[in-house]
Design a protein around this motif. Structure first.
Motif, PDB file in Angstrom:
ATOM      1  N   ARG A  94      71.750  68.487 -76.617  1.00 19.08           N
ATOM      2  CA  ARG A  94      71.065  69.563 -77.077  1.00 19.08           C
ATOM      3  C   ARG A  94      69.851  69.542 -75.730  1.00 19.08           C
ATOM      4  O   ARG A  94      69.342  71.111 -75.567  1.00 19.08           O
ATOM      5  CB  ARG A  94      69.996  69.270 -78.340  1.00 19.08           C
ATOM      6  CG  ARG A  94      70.636  69.273 -79.702  1.00 19.08           C
ATOM      7  CD  ARG A  94      71.224  70.492 -79.921  1.00 19.08           C
ATOM      8  NE  ARG A  94      70.939  71.604 -80.186  1.00 19.08           N
ATOM      9  CZ  ARG A  94      71.523  72.529 -80.281  1.00 19.08           C
ATOM     10  NH1 ARG A  94      72.571  72.709 -80.262  1.00 19.08           N
ATOM     11  NH2 ARG A  94      70.728  73.826 -80.694  1.00 19.08           N
ATOM     12  N   GLN A  95      69.544  68.562 -75.157  1.00 16.14           N
ATOM     13  CA  GLN A  95      68.815  68.783 -73.873  1.00 16.14           C
ATOM     14  C   GLN A  95      69.599  69.445 -72.949  1.00 16.14           C
ATOM     15  O   GLN A  95      69.062  70.465 -72.177  1.00 16.14           O
ATOM     16  CB  GLN A  95      68.608  67.467 -73.378  1.00 16.14           C
ATOM     17  CG  GLN A  95      67.978  67.413 -72.020  1.00 16.14           C
ATOM     18  CD  GLN A  95      66.495  67.819 -71.945  1.00 16.14           C
ATOM     19  OE1 GLN A  95      65.881  68.048 -73.026  1.00 16.14           O
ATOM     20  NE2 GLN A  95      66.018  68.388 -70.830  1.00 16.14           N
ATOM     21  N   LYS A  96      70.927  69.364 -72.796  1.00 17.90           N
ATOM     22  CA  LYS A  96      71.780  70.058 -71.820  1.00 17.90           C
ATOM     23  C   LYS A  96      71.907  71.636 -72.106  1.00 17.90           C
ATOM     24  O   LYS A  96      71.796  72.427 -71.310  1.00 17.90           O
ATOM     25  CB  LYS A  96      73.135  69.467 -71.752  1.00 17.90           C
ATOM     26  CG  LYS A  96      74.264  70.328 -70.917  1.00 17.90           C
ATOM     27  CD  LYS A  96      75.516  69.440 -70.949  1.00 17.90           C
ATOM     28  CE  LYS A  96      76.470  70.664 -70.013  1.00 17.90           C
ATOM     29  NZ  LYS A  96      77.191  69.766 -69.304  1.00 17.90           N
ATOM     30  N   TYR A  97      71.676  71.788 -73.532  1.00 21.55           N
ATOM     31  CA  TYR A  97      71.905  73.250 -73.991  1.00 21.55           C
ATOM     32  C   TYR A  97      70.873  74.120 -73.753  1.00 21.55           C
ATOM     33  O   TYR A  97      70.552  75.148 -73.211  1.00 21.55           O
ATOM     34  CB  TYR A  97      72.147  73.139 -75.695  1.00 21.55           C
ATOM     35  CG  TYR A  97      71.902  74.377 -76.303  1.00 21.55           C
ATOM     36  CD1 TYR A  97      72.957  75.375 -76.160  1.00 21.55           C
ATOM     37  CD2 TYR A  97      70.870  74.851 -77.012  1.00 21.55           C
ATOM     38  CE1 TYR A  97      72.968  76.855 -76.796  1.00 21.55           C
ATOM     39  CE2 TYR A  97      70.598  76.068 -77.640  1.00 21.55           C
ATOM     40  CZ  TYR A  97      71.795  76.881 -77.679  1.00 21.55           C
ATOM     41  OH  TYR A  97      71.516  78.133 -78.351  1.00 21.55           O
ATOM     42  N   PHE A  98      69.610  73.185 -73.971  1.00 21.68           N
ATOM     43  CA  PHE A  98      68.243  73.956 -73.768  1.00 21.68           C
ATOM     44  C   PHE A  98      68.175  74.215 -72.271  1.00 21.68           C
ATOM     45  O   PHE A  98      67.728  75.295 -71.803  1.00 21.68           O
ATOM     46  CB  PHE A  98      67.025  72.970 -74.358  1.00 21.68           C
ATOM     47  CG  PHE A  98      65.701  73.468 -74.263  1.00 21.68           C
ATOM     48  CD1 PHE A  98      65.343  74.325 -75.036  1.00 21.68           C
ATOM     49  CD2 PHE A  98      64.718  73.307 -73.036  1.00 21.68           C
ATOM     50  CE1 PHE A  98      64.079  75.057 -75.070  1.00 21.68           C
ATOM     51  CE2 PHE A  98      63.811  74.013 -73.184  1.00 21.68           C
ATOM     52  CZ  PHE A  98      63.405  74.838 -74.103  1.00 21.68           C
ATOM     53  N   VAL A  99      68.349  73.238 -71.208  1.00 20.87           N
ATOM     54  CA  VAL A  99      68.240  73.396 -70.072  1.00 20.87           C
ATOM     55  C   VAL A  99      69.095  74.586 -69.575  1.00 20.87           C
ATOM     56  O   VAL A  99      69.057  75.420 -68.766  1.00 20.87           O
ATOM     57  CB  VAL A  99      68.271  72.085 -69.195  1.00 20.87           C
ATOM     58  CG1 VAL A  99      68.401  72.460 -67.661  1.00 20.87           C
ATOM     59  CG2 VAL A  99      67.068  71.144 -69.606  1.00 20.87           C
ATOM     60  N   GLY A 100      70.429  74.391 -69.914  1.00 18.57           N
ATOM     61  CA  GLY A 100      71.433  75.589 -69.629  1.00 18.57           C
ATOM     62  C   GLY A 100      71.189  76.866 -70.173  1.00 18.57           C
ATOM     63  O   GLY A 100      71.191  77.955 -69.417  1.00 18.57           O
TER      64      GLY A 100
END
Length: 161
Positions: A94-100
């Motif tokens: 989810r962190q990767k999704y948000f930053v992406g």
């Protein structure tokens, strides 16, 4: 056995704390973008940066109840250790999704698909636990050790992108 259960409980509670931290991080990013876009309120229809941050925060918030339900069901009905591992992986995704999502929208796609795969894994763990309960109830066959072995072996495969 009691120490193992305590350790698994601590893993799940640490996930909840990390999840709360991520939620606060996402909200602070929305607030920062709102203030950065020349205004005092939270409604900035003209700012694409604010729209991306706000949309990413909303998407993460909408998926969160499903994640929690699947995490707890998989941990209670099947096996706590693979469920805790999958839960931690989901939070990182989810962190990767948000930053992406802060970049171009196509950068968030891998995080989104990876998150869906983890939710599917937690769902299948829950279904396996329910099927095992009915096998015990109707036929007296207990496959709990086999299911735990399979889920423990499959959970590292979640690391493959």
């Amino acid at each position: 056995a009691h120490k193992a259960q305590l350790l698994q409980y601590l893993q799940i509670t640490s996930q909840i704390k990390y999840s709360a931290f991520l939620t606060a991080f996402f909200a602070s990013k929305v607030e920062h973008e709102s203030k950065h876009c020349n205004g005092k309120g939270f409604q900035r229809p003209g700012s694409s940066a604010f729209d991306r941050v706000y949309t990413a925060n909303q998407n993460c918030g909408h998926a969160y109840p499903t994640f929690l339900a699947m995490l707890w069901c998989a941990g209670l009905l099947c096996s706590q250790a693979p469920a805790a591992f999958a839960g931690l992986m989901y939070l990182f995704v989810r962190q990767k999704y948000f930053v992406g999502y802060l970049g171009e929208r196509t950068q968030s796609t891998p995080g989104h698909l990876f998150g869906k795969r983890i939710i599917l894994f937690l769902f299948l763990m829950s279904v396996a636990g329910i099927l095992n309960y009915y096998l015990i109830f109707f036929f007296g066959s207990d496959f709990e050790t086999h299911i735990k072995t399979i889920t423990s072996a499959i959970s590292p495969l979640l690391l493959i992108p």
